[in-house]
Enzyme design. Structure first.
Site, short mmCIF file in Angstrom:
data_model
loop_
_atom_site.label_atom_id
_atom_site.label_comp_id
_atom_site.label_asym_id
_atom_site.label_seq_id
_atom_site.Cartn_x
_atom_site.Cartn_y
_atom_site.Cartn_z
N GLU A 1 31.74 53.40 87.89
CA GLU A 1 31.66 52.49 89.01
C GLU A 1 32.66 52.78 90.12
O GLU A 1 32.54 52.25 91.22
CB GLU A 1 31.85 51.06 88.51
CG GLU A 1 33.25 50.79 88.02
CD GLU A 1 33.35 49.46 87.29
OE1 GLU A 1 32.48 49.17 86.48
OE2 GLU A 1 34.31 48.74 87.54
N ARG B 1 27.31 47.92 89.40
CA ARG B 1 28.16 49.11 89.24
C ARG B 1 29.62 48.72 89.51
O ARG B 1 30.31 49.31 90.35
CB ARG B 1 27.71 50.19 90.20
CG ARG B 1 28.11 51.57 89.70
CD ARG B 1 27.37 52.63 90.42
NE ARG B 1 27.68 53.92 89.82
CZ ARG B 1 26.95 54.98 89.99
NH1 ARG B 1 25.86 54.93 90.71
NH2 ARG B 1 27.29 56.13 89.43
N CYS B 2 30.07 47.75 88.75
CA CYS B 2 31.34 47.12 89.08
C CYS B 2 31.79 46.32 87.87
O CYS B 2 30.98 45.71 87.20
CB CYS B 2 31.07 46.21 90.27
SG CYS B 2 32.23 44.90 90.54
N GLN C 1 20.38 46.44 79.34
CA GLN C 1 21.64 47.16 79.28
C GLN C 1 22.49 46.69 78.10
O GLN C 1 23.56 47.24 77.86
CB GLN C 1 22.42 46.96 80.59
CG GLN C 1 21.75 47.60 81.79
CD GLN C 1 22.51 47.38 83.08
OE1 GLN C 1 21.97 46.84 84.03
NE2 GLN C 1 23.76 47.80 83.15
#
Ligand code: CDP
Length: 686
Positions: free
Chosen positions: A640, A270-271, A123
């Protein structure tokens, strides 16, 4: 170190020509393990007589670090004088991003040129390149990292895992390409987990529900290594956003991190680095307060929201919220879901002994890491970048420093650039993930792409437009100051009917360049965000509980999001659906427990459940738009938000359903058996 600290920790590597050969060779390795005392409970790990897990450290304790934020003294004072104090222990269980594809790589070291081509599930390809250069000694320009489509990331693919390092070392040593790919079990049981926070939250308030102070104490179970992928200055991520959407006078937040015999990590699943834990905690505890004071949870929120006219708002833990309109968002959500009618229906059902619940979560997010003075990873400032080239025929290639994993950057970033340049999005090709071509960037996670690289794309396009203006002036035969850009073309003041498009300018940039202007039409922009962006939302869940089985049916779920100006409504909708499905799974079915011997009890998708289409509720969505004042196109991140905001709505709904029994809190996941046991304890199911 010759001590294994968690089950599935790598101890040996085999390189073979086929997978079968490698499996056979693995069978020949016998590791002689000597059993040692196991510590899986972080509270026990802190006891004075607990076995020291990391004997390699100077500090002879399992305590890793202490971090605090806010004003302790002021908060103590507020609590001392407060008429009401509620206190709740809340656990956010250990979960895993569990992307569709596990981690993997192919390292291809060319012994003749000394060049390493590294295909990897990354990522953050540029940061991986720098880390590889620093660790391996291979010069950075001789390393090309390519992150192709990687089957999802969700924070799991930010870190550098042992498999990557071994594949590179093996390729350098053997001079052949070496592939490493995980199994599902290896992915869940040995790569970075998420959450695993044991939190205690106290709210001081007035009798009318006005909140005054917030005090939070957290034990963070980090597993065997301190491997959380956080910006350097934020060991507990952005957890101190925990004051949420509410106007607290004072707050004090403490986090202590602890080693245990579990897989390491603590990634931003996702945060935006521990924001999910924070949003869940405050939204859960606000409901506990509402229940104690017998105030409707929506009403309690209205009484405490930071008002629209308070923005930019400085929170007691030091964040400056850019913009927001919490009242508007919740009002819309209540109206759309038909809140008053639902409460009436609930009262009727309660009278009949039925369990129906309504749960609200009005969360505030913090995304777009981040400004260079506060945000860095390994010292590298968290800017992001875009490079745009316009070819003579007006077609564009743009490269960005981020790397999406299915979030649709090819569409949305093409839209941003096309809009700024007066072109069609079909004319713009977006490329990400190849460090040989893309400008340096910090990657895609924590919903940072739009706030950072999205901004860089817009400003880069504007930089091109400034140059295009000079060429347009030449083509229109007027002075530069007389050139007007109307969003689609350049025209000359006072000369109606005469205009040139970006396409005309692009051709001229290579064929008819005015004196003193450099040929070509391209630019690069490195964007250092002045602040983060603060999206928010109002989510409402409606649930019915089956008395016989304890099963919860999510009858309705409405998500009203506010992520500022929206670039692509369909993509935002898709992001929200995906994140809600993850939030639903976390609330109802996901956990990675360990037994007392340190065995991971959910190392596969039979035990760590992933929701299917059959399990997943129908999602309803809507939005309000409060633009970010500092982002060039007024956008905030969104990816997110649904994962951050939804767990509290689900749990609040279930607790609301069971509140006539005096239930104030249940820890996730809300397995049917847990609910069934609560019902039985209260004589419902005997
Ligand atoms: O960093 P990541 O791409 O995961 O998250 P994001 O910046 O929240 O963006 C997710 C997707 O939604 C991207 O394609 C964005 O461009 C898009 N988006 C949008 O269309 N409008 C917004 N206001 C925010 C995001």
């Amino acid at each position: 170190m010759d001590k294994v600290l968690f089950q599935y920790q790598e101890v040996a590597a085999v390189v073979a020509e086929t997978r079968a050969q490698a499996e056979d060779a693995l069978q020949l390795i016998e590791v002689d393990y000597e059993p040692l005392p196991v510590v899986v409970d972080p509270f026990k790990a802190l006891e004075p007589d607990a076995p020291i897990l990391r004997e390699d450290r100077e500090k002879k304790s399992n305590h890793i670090w202490h971090w605090e934020s806010g004003d302790r003294e002021e908060t103590e004072n507020v609590f001392r004088d407060a008429p009401v104090v509620v206190k709740q222990d809340v656990r956010f269980q250990r979960v895993h991003p569990s992307p569709l594809e596990p981690c993997g790589c192919v390292a291809d070291y060319n012994t003749v040129t000394g060049r390493l081509t590294f295909y990897v599930t990354s990522q953050a390809p540029h940061v991986h390149r720098t880390v590889i250069a620093m660790l391996s000694g291979i010069p950075e320009h001789q390393i090309r990292v390519i992150s192709p489509d990687i089957g999802g990331g969700f924070g799991n693919k930010v870190g550098v895992y042992p498999g990557y390092v071994i594949a590179i070392a093996a390729s350098v040593k053997l001079g052949v390409p070496v592939k490493w790919i995980e199994t599902r079990t290896e992915n869940i049981a040995s790569t970075s987990f998420a959450r695993d926070f044991h939190m205690t939250c106290e709210i001081a308030a007035r009798e009318d529900g006005k909140v005054l102070g917030l005090r939070v104490k957290t034990i963070a179970d980090h597993g065997a290594f301190d491997a959380a992928a956080n910006p350097t200055k934020f060991p507990a991520g952005l957890f101190n956003i925990v004051t949420g959407s509410y106007d607290f006078k004072a707050a004090f937040v403490e986090v202590d991190a602890v080693y245990t015999n579990k897989a390491p990590g603590g990634v931003a699943y996702r945060c935006s680095f521990r924001v999910t834990e924070a949003a869940y905690l405050i939204e859960r505890t606000m409901d506990v307060l509402a229940q104690r004071l017998k105030i409707d949870p929506a009403e309690l929120r209205f009484r405490n929201f930071i008002r629209k006219d308070q923005f930019p708002y400085k929170s007691p833990t030091g964040w400056v919220y850019d913009s927001g309109d919490y009242e508007k968002t919740l009002k819309l959500a209540l109206e759309r879901i038909g809140y008053d009618e639902l409460r009436k229906e609930q009262a009727e059902k309660r009278a009949r002994g039925e369990f129906m619940g309504i749960g609200i979560s009005t969360f505030t997010e913090i995304v777009g890491g981040g400004p260079k003075n506060t945000f860095d990873i390994l010292g590298i400032k968290m800017f992001d970048s875009a490079e745009i080239r316009i070819h003579p025929t007006g077609k564009v290639i743009a490269r960005l420093g981020v790397r999406h994993q299915g979030q649709g950057h090819e569409t949305t970033f093409a839209q941003i650039i096309a809009e700024e340049l007066g072109l069609s999005a079909d004319d713009v090709l977006i490329e990400e993930g190849d460090t040989d071509t893309a400008p340096y960037g910090l990657g895609t996670y924590a919903s940072r792409s739009t706030p950072t690289a999205g901004a860089a794309a817009a400003l880069c396009a504007r930089r091109i437009r400034e140059k295009a203006r000079k060429i347009a002036a030449h083509l229109l035969e007027v002075g530069e100051d007389d050139v007007v850009w109307d969003g689609t073309a350049f025209s000359a003041k006072g000369l109606p009917g005469k205009s040139v498009t970006m396409k005309d300018v692009a051709f001229a940039a290579y064929t008819d360049v005015p004196e003193g202007v450099e040929p070509g039409l391209e630019a690069t922009y490195y964007y250092d965000p002045p602040n983060l962006t603060f999206p928010h939302g109002a989510y409402i869940a409606v649930v019915d509980i089956d008395k016989g089985t304890g099963a919860v049916k999510v009858r309705r779920f409405l998500a009203v999001d506010d992520c500022g100006n929206v670039i692509n409504p369909m993509i935002v909708e898709g992001q929200v659906h995906g994140g809600l499905t993850e939030g639903f799974a976390i609330a109802f079915m996901q956990d990675i427990p360990y037994d007392s011997n340190g065995n991971c009890l959910a190392p596969n998708w039979m035990d760590y459940l992933v929701p299917t289409a059959l399990d997943t509720p129908h999602w309803e969505t809507d939005r309000t738009v409060t633009p970010s004042p500092h982002h060039p196109i007024g956008a905030k991140g969104v990816g997110e938000s649904p994962n951050v905001g939804s767990p509290a709505a689900f749990v609040n709904a279930v607790v609301d359903a069971l509140s006539p029994l005096g239930v104030e809190h249940i820890d996730m996941p809300l397995y049917p058996w847990k609910i069934w046991e609560i019902l039985r304890e209260h004589g419902i199911n005997e």
